[in-house]
Design a protein around this motif. Structure first.
Motif, PDB file in Angstrom:
ATOM      1  N   VAL A 153      12.007  -5.872  -0.958  1.00 52.32           N
ATOM      2  CA  VAL A 153      11.009  -5.798  -2.030  1.00 52.32           C
ATOM      3  C   VAL A 153       9.608  -5.618  -1.430  1.00 52.32           C
ATOM      4  CG1 VAL A 153       9.916  -7.073  -3.928  1.00 52.32           C
ATOM      5  CG2 VAL A 153      12.411  -7.031  -3.722  1.00 52.32           C
ATOM      6  N   ALA A 154       9.321  -6.314  -0.337  1.00 53.10           N
ATOM      7  CA  ALA A 154       8.026  -6.146   0.321  1.00 53.10           C
ATOM      8  C   ALA A 154       7.868  -4.717   0.852  1.00 53.10           C
ATOM      9  CB  ALA A 154       7.871  -7.162   1.450  1.00 53.10           C
ATOM     10  N   ALA A 155       8.924  -4.189   1.440  1.00 52.51           N
ATOM     11  CA  ALA A 155       8.883  -2.807   1.934  1.00 52.51           C
ATOM     12  C   ALA A 155       8.699  -1.833   0.777  1.00 52.51           C
ATOM     13  CB  ALA A 155      10.157  -2.481   2.710  1.00 52.51           C
ATOM     14  N   THR A 156       9.274  -2.150  -0.365  1.00 51.50           N
ATOM     15  CA  THR A 156       9.138  -1.293  -1.544  1.00 51.50           C
ATOM     16  C   THR A 156       7.700  -1.313  -2.053  1.00 51.50           C
ATOM     17  OG1 THR A 156      11.454  -1.676  -2.104  1.00 51.50           O
ATOM     18  CG2 THR A 156      10.038  -0.831  -3.866  1.00 51.50           C
ATOM     19  N   TYR A 157       7.073  -2.474  -2.045  1.00 49.48           N
ATOM     20  CA  TYR A 157       5.675  -2.555  -2.466  1.00 49.48           C
ATOM     21  C   TYR A 157       4.802  -1.745  -1.512  1.00 49.48           C
ATOM     22  CZ  TYR A 157       1.418  -4.754  -4.399  1.00 49.48           C
ATOM     23  OH  TYR A 157       0.198  -4.996  -5.007  1.00 49.48           O
ATOM     24  N   ALA A 158       5.005  -1.926  -0.211  1.00 49.45           N
ATOM     25  CA  ALA A 158       4.217  -1.176   0.771  1.00 49.45           C
ATOM     26  C   ALA A 158       4.438   0.327   0.622  1.00 49.45           C
ATOM     27  CB  ALA A 158       4.567  -1.639   2.186  1.00 49.45           C
ATOM     28  N   ALA A 159       5.679   0.741   0.424  1.00 43.81           N
ATOM     29  CA  ALA A 159       5.986   2.174   0.273  1.00 43.81           C
ATOM     30  C   ALA A 159       5.375   2.731  -1.009  1.00 43.81           C
ATOM     31  CB  ALA A 159       7.493   2.392   0.283  1.00 43.81           C
ATOM     32  N   THR A 160       5.410   1.960  -2.081  1.00 43.40           N
ATOM     33  CA  THR A 160       4.823   2.402  -3.342  1.00 43.40           C
ATOM     34  C   THR A 160       3.315   2.533  -3.202  1.00 43.40           C
ATOM     35  OG1 THR A 160       6.616   1.341  -4.567  1.00 43.40           O
ATOM     36  CG2 THR A 160       4.636   1.910  -5.817  1.00 43.40           C
ATOM     37  N   SER A 161       2.694   1.586  -2.528  1.00 47.90           N
ATOM     38  CA  SER A 161       1.253   1.658  -2.281  1.00 47.90           C
ATOM     39  C   SER A 161       0.903   2.880  -1.440  1.00 47.90           C
ATOM     40  CB  SER A 161       0.768   0.389  -1.576  1.00 47.90           C
ATOM     41  OG  SER A 161       0.904  -0.723  -2.426  1.00 47.90           O
ATOM     42  N   ASP A 162       1.706   3.126  -0.407  1.00 48.87           N
ATOM     43  CA  ASP A 162       1.473   4.305   0.432  1.00 48.87           C
ATOM     44  C   ASP A 162       1.620   5.595  -0.370  1.00 48.87           C
ATOM     45  OD1 ASP A 162       1.065   2.631   2.596  1.00 48.87           O
ATOM     46  OD2 ASP A 162       3.037   2.996   3.494  1.00 48.87           O
ATOM     47  N   ARG A 163       2.607   5.612  -1.264  1.00 51.49           N
ATOM     48  CA  ARG A 163       2.808   6.806  -2.095  1.00 51.49           C
ATOM     49  C   ARG A 163       1.612   7.037  -3.006  1.00 51.49           C
ATOM     50  NH1 ARG A 163       7.012   8.031  -6.898  1.00 51.49           N
ATOM     51  NH2 ARG A 163       5.772   6.404  -7.793  1.00 51.49           N
ATOM     52  N   MET A 164       1.072   5.960  -3.585  1.00 52.32           N
ATOM     53  CA  MET A 164      -0.111   6.095  -4.436  1.00 52.32           C
ATOM     54  C   MET A 164      -1.307   6.579  -3.617  1.00 52.32           C
ATOM     55  SD  MET A 164       0.901   5.401  -7.471  1.00 52.32           S
ATOM     56  CE  MET A 164       2.469   6.089  -6.997  1.00 52.32           C
ATOM     57  N   ASP A 165      -1.473   6.034  -2.418  1.00 53.02           N
ATOM     58  CA  ASP A 165      -2.570   6.487  -1.547  1.00 53.02           C
ATOM     59  C   ASP A 165      -2.480   7.983  -1.286  1.00 53.02           C
ATOM     60  OD1 ASP A 165      -3.572   3.925  -1.363  1.00 53.02           O
ATOM     61  OD2 ASP A 165      -2.722   3.524   0.621  1.00 53.02           O
ATOM     62  N   SER A 213       2.698 -15.494  -5.948  1.00 55.37           N
ATOM     63  CA  SER A 213       3.475 -16.614  -5.420  1.00 55.37           C
ATOM     64  C   SER A 213       4.051 -16.387  -4.022  1.00 55.37           C
ATOM     65  CB  SER A 213       4.626 -16.933  -6.376  1.00 55.37           C
ATOM     66  OG  SER A 213       5.478 -15.798  -6.518  1.00 55.37           O
ATOM     67  N   ASP A 214       3.941 -15.188  -3.493  1.00 53.12           N
ATOM     68  CA  ASP A 214       4.539 -14.847  -2.207  1.00 53.12           C
ATOM     69  C   ASP A 214       3.437 -14.355  -1.269  1.00 53.12           C
ATOM     70  OD1 ASP A 214       5.665 -12.787  -0.260  1.00 53.12           O
ATOM     71  OD2 ASP A 214       7.534 -13.620  -1.048  1.00 53.12           O
ATOM     72  N   ALA A 215       3.249 -15.056  -0.160  1.00 51.29           N
ATOM     73  CA  ALA A 215       2.141 -14.737   0.751  1.00 51.29           C
ATOM     74  C   ALA A 215       2.251 -13.324   1.314  1.00 51.29           C
ATOM     75  CB  ALA A 215       2.085 -15.756   1.882  1.00 51.29           C
ATOM     76  N   ARG A 216       3.463 -12.891   1.625  1.00 47.38           N
ATOM     77  CA  ARG A 216       3.620 -11.544   2.184  1.00 47.38           C
ATOM     78  C   ARG A 216       3.261 -10.494   1.142  1.00 47.38           C
ATOM     79  NH1 ARG A 216       9.284 -10.016   4.678  1.00 47.38           N
ATOM     80  NH2 ARG A 216       9.773 -11.365   2.960  1.00 47.38           N
ATOM     81  N   MET A 217       3.690 -10.691  -0.106  1.00 45.68           N
ATOM     82  CA  MET A 217       3.353  -9.747  -1.169  1.00 45.68           C
ATOM     83  C   MET A 217       1.849  -9.782  -1.457  1.00 45.68           C
ATOM     84  SD  MET A 217       6.142  -8.166  -1.953  1.00 45.68           S
ATOM     85  CE  MET A 217       6.090  -7.538  -3.628  1.00 45.68           C
ATOM     86  N   ALA A 218       1.252 -10.970  -1.378  1.00 50.43           N
ATOM     87  CA  ALA A 218      -0.193 -11.090  -1.584  1.00 50.43           C
ATOM     88  C   ALA A 218      -0.950 -10.312  -0.507  1.00 50.43           C
ATOM     89  CB  ALA A 218      -0.611 -12.559  -1.581  1.00 50.43           C
ATOM     90  N   ALA A 219      -0.455 -10.353   0.715  1.00 52.22           N
ATOM     91  CA  ALA A 219      -1.108  -9.620   1.807  1.00 52.22           C
ATOM     92  C   ALA A 219      -0.994  -8.109   1.596  1.00 52.22           C
ATOM     93  CB  ALA A 219      -0.501 -10.022   3.149  1.00 52.22           C
ATOM     94  N   ASP A 226      -4.223  -5.714   1.057  1.00 50.84           N
ATOM     95  CA  ASP A 226      -4.439  -4.524   1.899  1.00 50.84           C
ATOM     96  C   ASP A 226      -4.513  -3.259   1.060  1.00 50.84           C
ATOM     97  OD1 ASP A 226      -4.481  -6.036   4.196  1.00 50.84           O
ATOM     98  OD2 ASP A 226      -2.433  -5.531   4.799  1.00 50.84           O
ATOM     99  N   SER A 227      -3.607  -3.148   0.095  1.00 47.60           N
ATOM    100  CA  SER A 227      -3.558  -1.953  -0.743  1.00 47.60           C
ATOM    101  C   SER A 227      -4.853  -1.791  -1.543  1.00 47.60           C
ATOM    102  CB  SER A 227      -2.357  -2.048  -1.687  1.00 47.60           C
ATOM    103  OG  SER A 227      -2.359  -0.983  -2.599  1.00 47.60           O
ATOM    104  N   TYR A 228      -5.269  -2.852  -2.193  1.00 47.12           N
ATOM    105  CA  TYR A 228      -6.466  -2.770  -3.020  1.00 47.12           C
ATOM    106  C   TYR A 228      -7.732  -2.638  -2.177  1.00 47.12           C
ATOM    107  CZ  TYR A 228      -4.415  -2.909  -7.571  1.00 47.12           C
ATOM    108  OH  TYR A 228      -3.736  -2.550  -8.704  1.00 47.12           O
ATOM    109  N   ALA A 229      -7.765  -3.293  -1.021  1.00 49.05           N
ATOM    110  CA  ALA A 229      -8.922  -3.141  -0.136  1.00 49.05           C
ATOM    111  C   ALA A 229      -9.043  -1.689   0.319  1.00 49.05           C
ATOM    112  CB  ALA A 229      -8.802  -4.083   1.055  1.00 49.05           C
TER     113      ALA A 229
END
Length: 196
Positions: free
Chosen positions: A63-75, A123-129, A133-136
């Motif tokens: 799920v964390a990898a999916t969030y990172a990949a989705t953020s990268d796709r939006m970028d 609620s999840d520190a890794r997802m919060a990070a 990063d994505s929003y920054a």
């Protein structure tokens, strides 16, 4: 006559990981985090649960990898919008801000995945990070575009415009009939015209 054997092709590790990430995003969009589990993801990806564990330590990692990949796709989508806008700083700024109201960002399935990511970031520190990063990164790129337009206090204005775009995107995604994408673009353009 001997039967014809089909050639066996092994997908690359990157392709398998990408398929699992895509399946996870689809599950999150369709059934939310509560219905997203190893069995559902693997069924959608057409792989065994063992393969998921081969590539990811568990569902939380996936799920964390999916969030990172989705953020990268939006970028990448936003970067392509800016690149396609030419050299004019104001046109580049407009393209960056209004890409959120154009396909593929307006894909209804993206809303389901994105809201799951937002909920997990609380609620999840890794997802919060990943979220931070994505929003920054989004705000930093927006700040650069604002600075190129000669805007003072670009960092604070980037926060305001990010919140506006997110709010309009969310409302548009929840109820496309309330106002359309062109109305959202017009609202952002009006705000930018008043602020820049």
């Amino acid at each position: 006559m001997q039967p014809v054997r089909q050639a066996f092709t092994r997908e690359s590790a990157d392709a398998r990981r990408a398929a699992l990430i895509e399946a996870t995003a689809a599950c999150l969009a369709e059934v939310g985090m509560a219905g997203t589990n190893v069995r559902a993801i693997c069924a959608r990806a057409g792989v065994s649960p063992g393969l998921l564990r081969h590539y990811f330590a568990g569902i939380d990692d996936l799920v964390a990898a999916t969030y990172a990949a989705t953020s990268d796709r939006m970028d990448a989508i936003f970067a392509a919008a800016v690149a396609g806008a030419g050299a004019d700083p104001r046109a580049r700024l407009s393209a960056y801000l209004t890409a959120s109201f154009r396909p593929p960002v307006t894909d209804p399935e993206l809303l389901g995945a994105w809201t799951a990511f937002w909920a997990l970031a609380r609620s999840d520190a890794r997802m919060a990070a990943i979220h931070a990063d994505s929003y920054a990164g989004y705000r930093a790129r927006l700040g650069e575009l604002l600075t190129a337009c000669g805007t003072a206090d670009a960092d604070r204005l980037a926060i305001l415009l990010t919140a506006m775009v997110d709010g309009l995107w969310l409302e548009l995604s929840l109820d496309a009939a309330s106002f359309g994408a062109e109305a959202a673009v017009a609202m952002v353009e009006r705000a930018v015209g008043a602020l820049v």
